[in-house]
Write a protein that holds these residues in place. Structure first.
Motif, PDB file in Angstrom:
ATOM      1  N   GLU A 199       0.654  -1.049   0.174  1.00 11.64           N
ATOM      2  CA  GLU A 199       0.107  -0.186  -0.207  1.00 11.64           C
ATOM      3  C   GLU A 199       0.883   1.195  -0.174  1.00 11.64           C
ATOM      4  N   VAL A 200       1.880   1.340   0.689  1.00  9.32           N
ATOM      5  CA  VAL A 200       2.593   2.372   0.974  1.00  9.32           C
ATOM      6  C   VAL A 200       3.457   2.758  -0.444  1.00  9.32           C
ATOM      7  N   LEU A 201       4.621   1.702  -0.755  1.00 13.43           N
ATOM      8  CA  LEU A 201       4.535   1.417  -2.215  1.00 13.43           C
ATOM      9  C   LEU A 201       4.349   1.545  -2.971  1.00 13.43           C
ATOM     10  N   ASN A 202       2.846   1.250  -3.225  1.00 13.78           N
ATOM     11  CA  ASN A 202       1.423   1.196  -4.123  1.00 13.78           C
ATOM     12  C   ASN A 202       2.463   0.756  -5.662  1.00 13.78           C
ATOM     13  N   VAL A 203       3.170  -0.782  -5.299  1.00 15.02           N
ATOM     14  CA  VAL A 203       3.744  -1.289  -6.448  1.00 15.02           C
ATOM     15  C   VAL A 203       3.078  -2.556  -7.647  1.00 15.02           C
ATOM     16  N   TYR A 204       1.639  -3.214  -6.401  1.00 12.71           N
ATOM     17  CA  TYR A 204       1.219  -4.480  -6.666  1.00 12.71           C
ATOM     18  C   TYR A 204       0.397  -4.055  -8.390  1.00 12.71           C
ATOM     19  N   PRO A 205       0.546  -4.986  -8.962  1.00  5.40           N
ATOM     20  CA  PRO A 205       1.114  -5.873  -8.467  1.00  5.40           C
ATOM     21  C   PRO A 205       2.958  -6.100  -9.471  1.00  5.40           C
ATOM     22  N   GLU A 206       3.043  -5.693 -10.148  1.00  3.40           N
ATOM     23  CA  GLU A 206       3.983  -5.215 -11.010  1.00  3.40           C
ATOM     24  C   GLU A 206       5.970  -5.332 -10.518  1.00  3.40           C
ATOM     25  N   ASN A 207       5.031  -4.845  -9.442  1.00  4.80           N
ATOM     26  CA  ASN A 207       7.016  -4.798  -8.528  1.00  4.80           C
ATOM     27  C   ASN A 207       7.152  -5.607  -7.343  1.00  4.80           C
ATOM     28  N   TYR A 208       5.954  -6.400  -7.089  1.00  4.94           N
ATOM     29  CA  TYR A 208       5.681  -7.296  -5.933  1.00  4.94           C
ATOM     30  C   TYR A 208       7.349  -7.637  -5.293  1.00  4.94           C
ATOM     31  N   GLN A 209       7.909  -7.714  -6.009  1.00  5.09           N
ATOM     32  CA  GLN A 209       9.211  -8.671  -5.904  1.00  5.09           C
ATOM     33  C   GLN A 209       9.946  -7.382  -5.265  1.00  5.09           C
ATOM     34  N   HIS A 210      10.142  -6.144  -5.780  1.00  5.73           N
ATOM     35  CA  HIS A 210      10.652  -4.993  -5.603  1.00  5.73           C
ATOM     36  C   HIS A 210      10.684  -5.233  -3.902  1.00  5.73           C
ATOM     37  N   ALA A 211       9.044  -4.784  -4.164  1.00  6.97           N
ATOM     38  CA  ALA A 211       8.683  -4.537  -1.924  1.00  6.97           C
ATOM     39  C   ALA A 211       8.480  -4.873  -0.940  1.00  6.97           C
ATOM     40  N   PHE A 212       9.020  -6.632  -1.599  1.00  2.00           N
ATOM     41  CA  PHE A 212       8.939  -7.727  -0.738  1.00  2.00           C
ATOM     42  C   PHE A 212      10.284  -7.753  -0.613  1.00  2.00           C
ATOM     43  N   ASP A 213      12.144  -7.256  -1.514  1.00  2.87           N
ATOM     44  CA  ASP A 213      12.860  -6.975  -0.931  1.00  2.87           C
ATOM     45  C   ASP A 213      12.942  -5.902  -0.598  1.00  2.87           C
ATOM     46  N   VAL A 214      12.366  -4.939  -0.570  1.00  2.00           N
ATOM     47  CA  VAL A 214      12.418  -3.789   0.438  1.00  2.00           C
ATOM     48  C   VAL A 214      12.370  -4.019   1.553  1.00  2.00           C
ATOM     49  N   ALA A 215      10.757  -4.811   2.127  1.00  2.00           N
ATOM     50  CA  ALA A 215      10.784  -5.224   3.682  1.00  2.00           C
ATOM     51  C   ALA A 215      11.972  -6.286   4.571  1.00  2.00           C
ATOM     52  N   LEU A 216      12.524  -7.201   3.084  1.00  2.00           N
ATOM     53  CA  LEU A 216      13.455  -7.718   3.723  1.00  2.00           C
ATOM     54  C   LEU A 216      14.982  -7.385   4.027  1.00  2.00           C
ATOM     55  N   GLU A 217      14.826  -6.140   3.463  1.00  2.00           N
ATOM     56  CA  GLU A 217      16.468  -5.531   3.516  1.00  2.00           C
ATOM     57  C   GLU A 217      15.768  -4.941   5.136  1.00  2.00           C
ATOM     58  N   MET A 218      15.057  -4.082   5.195  1.00  2.00           N
ATOM     59  CA  MET A 218      14.450  -3.168   6.575  1.00  2.00           C
ATOM     60  C   MET A 218      14.243  -4.751   7.521  1.00  2.00           C
ATOM     61  N   ASP A 219      13.504  -5.561   7.763  1.00  2.00           N
ATOM     62  CA  ASP A 219      14.060  -6.912   8.670  1.00  2.00           C
ATOM     63  C   ASP A 219      15.162  -6.908   8.502  1.00  2.00           C
ATOM     64  N   ASN A 220      16.250  -7.339   7.215  1.00  2.00           N
ATOM     65  CA  ASN A 220      17.903  -7.379   8.245  1.00  2.00           C
ATOM     66  C   ASN A 220      18.197  -6.227   8.303  1.00  2.00           C
ATOM     67  N   ARG A 221      17.718  -5.006   8.588  1.00  2.00           N
ATOM     68  CA  ARG A 221      18.610  -4.176   9.441  1.00  2.00           C
ATOM     69  C   ARG A 221      17.795  -3.914  11.073  1.00  2.00           C
ATOM     70  N   ASN A 222      16.946  -4.923  11.295  1.00  2.00           N
ATOM     71  CA  ASN A 222      16.604  -4.699  12.318  1.00  2.00           C
ATOM     72  C   ASN A 222      15.170  -3.232  12.349  1.00  2.00           C
ATOM     73  N   LEU A 223      14.489  -3.001  11.423  1.00  2.00           N
ATOM     74  CA  LEU A 223      14.288  -1.923  11.606  1.00  2.00           C
ATOM     75  C   LEU A 223      12.532  -2.449  12.000  1.00  2.00           C
ATOM     76  N   VAL A 224      11.972  -3.659  11.239  1.00  2.00           N
ATOM     77  CA  VAL A 224      10.845  -4.356  10.919  1.00  2.00           C
ATOM     78  C   VAL A 224      11.151  -5.558  10.343  1.00  2.00           C
ATOM     79  N   LYS A 225      10.027  -6.648  11.853  1.00  2.00           N
ATOM     80  CA  LYS A 225       9.578  -7.445  11.507  1.00  2.00           C
ATOM     81  C   LYS A 225       8.834  -8.148  10.533  1.00  2.00           C
TER      82      LYS A 225
END
Length: 68
Positions: free
Chosen positions: A18-44
């Motif tokens: 919802e924030v990035l407004n990229v579905y469905p064409e860039n779902y993988q990009h949004a997932f990668d952003v969320a995963l990177e934020m998880d790796n940096r301990n900003l989110v789970k």
């Protein structure tokens, strides 16, 4: 930064799609952003479902302080 600033005061959970407004064409990009934020301990990263168009994250204490 866009995701950090989108945090609402009434909940610590957020749908990255919802924030990035990229579905469905860039779902993988949004997932990668969320995963990177998880790796940096900003989110789970709590939940991800392509068909539903959801990548749900919960802000950690570090993520909350960075979003202020």
């Amino acid at each position: 930064m866009m995701i950090l600033h989108a945090r609402r005061s009434d909940t610590d959970m957020l749908n990255v799609i919802e924030v990035l407004n990229v579905y469905p064409e860039n779902y993988q990009h949004a997932f990668d952003v969320a995963l990177e934020m998880d790796n940096r301990n900003l989110v789970k990263l709590l939940y991800s479902n392509f068909s539903a168009g959801k990548i749900i994250v919960e802000f950690t204490l570090l993520g909350k302080t960075r979003s202020v």
